[in-house]
Design an enzyme around this catalytic site. Structure first.
Site, short mmCIF file in Angstrom:
data_model
loop_
_atom_site.label_atom_id
_atom_site.label_comp_id
_atom_site.label_asym_id
_atom_site.label_seq_id
_atom_site.Cartn_x
_atom_site.Cartn_y
_atom_site.Cartn_z
N ARG A 69 48.93 37.29 41.79
CA ARG A 69 47.96 36.28 41.30
C ARG A 69 48.52 34.90 41.64
O ARG A 69 49.33 34.36 40.89
CB ARG A 69 47.80 36.39 39.79
N ASN A 118 39.18 44.15 34.96
CA ASN A 118 39.08 43.14 33.89
C ASN A 118 37.75 42.40 34.02
O ASN A 118 37.04 42.20 33.04
CB ASN A 118 40.22 42.12 33.98
N ASP A 119 37.44 42.00 35.25
CA ASP A 119 36.17 41.31 35.47
C ASP A 119 35.02 42.30 35.60
O ASP A 119 33.94 42.07 35.06
CB ASP A 119 36.25 40.45 36.73
N GLU A 151 35.04 43.51 41.89
CA GLU A 151 35.04 43.15 40.47
C GLU A 151 33.72 42.55 40.04
O GLU A 151 33.56 42.10 38.91
CB GLU A 151 36.22 42.21 40.14
N ARG A 181 46.75 37.71 46.67
CA ARG A 181 45.34 37.38 46.39
C ARG A 181 45.15 35.88 46.55
O ARG A 181 45.91 35.10 45.99
CB ARG A 181 44.97 37.81 44.98
N HIS A 226 44.16 35.79 30.17
CA HIS A 226 45.34 35.54 30.99
C HIS A 226 46.62 35.54 30.16
O HIS A 226 47.65 36.09 30.57
CB HIS A 226 45.15 34.19 31.70
N ARG A 268 35.04 38.45 28.62
CA ARG A 268 36.34 39.07 28.36
C ARG A 268 37.23 38.23 27.44
O ARG A 268 38.26 38.70 26.97
CB ARG A 268 37.07 39.39 29.68
N CYS A 295 43.62 47.35 40.07
CA CYS A 295 44.63 46.37 39.64
C CYS A 295 44.28 45.69 38.31
O CYS A 295 45.00 44.79 37.89
CB CYS A 295 44.89 45.33 40.72
C1 PEP Z 1 40.64 41.81 37.31
O1 PEP Z 1 39.63 41.11 37.16
O2 PEP Z 1 40.71 42.99 36.95
C2 PEP Z 1 41.84 41.24 37.93
C3 PEP Z 1 42.86 42.00 38.25
O3 PEP Z 1 41.88 39.91 38.12
P1 PEP Z 1 42.09 38.80 36.98
O4 PEP Z 1 42.49 39.49 35.71
O5 PEP Z 1 43.13 37.89 37.51
O6 PEP Z 1 40.73 38.18 36.91
MG MG Z 2 39.43 39.29 38.24
#
Ligand code: PEP
Ligand code: MG
Length: 586
Positions: A306, A463-464, A440, A342, A199, A474, A511
């Protein structure tokens, strides 16, 4: 601690996480237990060791009193009282005498003796029946951390009040630390742990703050006040950078500036390829404060709001009115453009309030939609606020971490109940508000046809998705080298999700952080994504790139890389494609 002379350059390597170069003063911010050194003290040095202790007590007292006064001014005397209890710990003669006799009898260094005595006191108070006495454990822990920081030469840092030109050096920066950070003074940051999609890194990229993560031991080698240079392009940190190095970086900075100016000159142009294909470029945001930049970057709406940002900034669950105000402000700032809000993605590394505790395996735990379905009141409050804001523009709702149809349906059921109660109260909202799901979790990717049939849009959270597909945390720097967006399993999964959405006529966006990287943006376009949602600061480069490629070439690239089994080879192809499009600017 490092054994450096003041002017010696020391280089520390890490992972390049957010591009850019920062030159400033290190502020070492430690959260975990300190590594307390242990060494022998000769008889002759005992008095000097005691003086060091007295000096550290004095500094700690001054530090605590300053914080106390600040809290008393801003939050009142009641809140400041805790610090009186901390000051009393430093006046506890029994404790201080015990430290002195520990030093005299063991002849170990003072921080070691102090830590030992403090641990003994904490164990004693912890075993008490009396609640008041048990609470003293926290006081002693806080004070001993401050005192040890002073003895070992590291400061206790208030992230909300940084000195100008600060570069934070920390083991990690949690999302709640990031929410507290004084972003106006922050030039860059360095963390021992963390990965490219943590984050804090996402925040750094959106603020265009250089960051290097995964250094393992920067907090042990850098001391607060050290002049440091952070190179977020190459992933290196230089302590005591020399004049010639600073000159070299100065030149690099001016080249980068020119490059950015070229990208920026296309910012008002459409995101259209040389052969006429369009892709929507939207922005990822965490709050209203980013909307000015979103507009300046000509983003076509917000593809990912977010909302945790609001909760983290409030250190809890803000009431409906507070949430409504912020959602409405964002929606109004976006004008006619869509805003995809979201719902709360709490859990994992984002912890808020008492309902939400740190779990083992937290990324696979009680997170996001699971948390909301288990805390329906919190969920309903948010949905009410979003629905109320929907009358101000084009709002869409998106659920995070959907792992199956039942979860999607359960969330929709709560939404239907909230709509019903608003109707009953005659509170207006957009009746046909679109609802989408993030893809995700691998299970969601496998049933994309089913999800696409019951949603208005899908958005891939890479990302997830990548961490779950490859089973690579991650945030864990030990396995960061395995976090590989070019892995054939990732590429095939992305293609399958986009194909699944397209077959059902359900738009698919991306995203995750890869959407902001030209290396992947062309690939995603070639796979048939409808839109990309990215940190708005990265938008000019991605747009320039899109305008300098052909969709037909991107499609050919997709075909080619999907045949390749080795991700290094895939990366080579993607990089060659990027370089061809960007030419001298690559
Ligand atoms: C993701 O997981 O790609 C995402 C956009 O959400 P976050 O990074 O907030 O988990
Ligand atoms: Mg995510």
């Amino acid at each position: 601690m490092s054994e450096k002379t003041p002017s010696e350059e020391i280089i520390i390597e890490g992972i390049a996480a957010s591009p850019g170069v920062a030159h400033g003063r290190a502020v070492v911010y430690l959260q975990k237990q300190l590594d307390v050194p242990c060494y022998d003290i000769p008889e002759a040095k005992i008095e000097a060791e005691l003086e060091r202790f007295e000096q550290a007590i004095l500094e700690t007292r001054i530090g605590i009193s300053k914080v106390r006064d600040k809290i008393a001014d801003s939050l009142g005397e009641g809140e400041a009282r805790i610090f009186d209890a901390h000051l009393l710990v430093l006046e506890d003669n029994a404790l201080l005498d015990e430290v002195t006799s520990e030093l005299r009898s063991t002849r170990k260094n003072i921080e070691f003796c102090f830590n030992k005595v403090a641990e003994r006191y904490m164990a004693f108070f912890r075993s008490m029946e009396d609640e008041y006495l048990r609470e003293r454990v926290a006081d002693i822990r806080d004070v001993s951390r401050r005192l040890l920081h002073n003895l070992i030469g590291m400061q206790t840092v208030n992230l909300g009040q940084l000195a100008a030109e600060s570069i934070i050096v920390s083991e990690d920066i949690s999302p709640s630390d990031a929410a507290d950070l004084d972003r106006t003074k922050l030039l860059g940051f360095v963390t021992d742990g963390g990965g490219k999609t943590s984050h804090s890194v996402i925040m750094a990229r959106s603020l265009r703050i250089p960051a290097v993560v995964g250094t393992h031991d920067a907090t042990m080698r850098i001391v607060s006040g050290d002049p440091i240079l952070v190179d977020g392009y190459e992933g290196i940190i230089v302590i005591n950078p020399s004049e010639s190095r600073l000159f070299k970086y100065g030149k690099l900075a001016s080249e980068r500036k020119k490059r950015d100016a070229t990208f920026n000159s296309f910012i008002a142009e459409p995101a259209r390829t040389a052969d006429g294909a369009s892709i929507r470029l939207m922005a990822n945001i965490e709050g209203i404060q980013e909307m000015e930049q979103v507009k300046a970057m000509h983003a076509e709406g917000v593809g990912l709001f977010r909302t945790e940002g609001i909760f983290l900034r409030h250190h809890g669950y803000p009431p409906e009115s507070v949430q409504y105000e912020e959602y409405a402000a964002v929606v109004e700032a976006a004008g006619d453009q869509p805003v995809i809000i979201r719902t709360l993605d709490v859990g994992g590394d984002k912890l808020i309030g008492d309902e939400n505790v740190k779990e083992d395996n937290s990324f696979m735990g009680f997170r996001a939609i699971r948390f909301c379905l288990g805390n329906v009141d919190i969920f309903k409050t948010q949905l009410r606020a979003i629905l109320r804001a929907s009358v101000h523009g084009n709002v869409k709702i998106m659920y995070p971490m959907i792992s199956g149809l039942n979860e999607l349906r359960a969330a929709n059921q709560v939404l239907a109940e909230v709509k019903q109660s608003l109707l009953g109260e005659k509170i207006p909202f957009a009746a046909n508000i679109e609802v989408g799901a993030m893809v995700e979790v691998p299970s969601a990717a496998m049933i994309v046809d089913l999800l696409a049939a019951e949603t208005d849009f899908l958005s891939i959270g890479t990302n997830d998705l990548i961490q779950y597909l490859i089973a690579v945390d991650r945030l864990n720097d030990e396995v960061a080298h395995l976090y590989d967006p070019a892995h054939p399993a990732v590429l095939r999964t992305l293609k399958a999700i986009i194909d699944g959405g397209n077959a059902a006529g359900t738009p698919v966006s991306i995203c995750g952080e890869i959407a902001g990287d030209p290396i992947y943006a062309g690939l995603l376009l070639g796979m048939g994504a409808d839109s990309l949602s990215l940190t708005s600061s990265l938008l000019p480069e991605v747009k320039y790139f899109i305008r300098h490629i052909k969709k037909s070439d991107a499609e050919a690239l997709v075909k080619e890389v999907l045949q390749i089994g080795d991700s290094e080879e895939v990366l080579g192809k993607l990089e060659a494609f990027r370089q061809k499009a960007l030419g001298k600017l690559a």
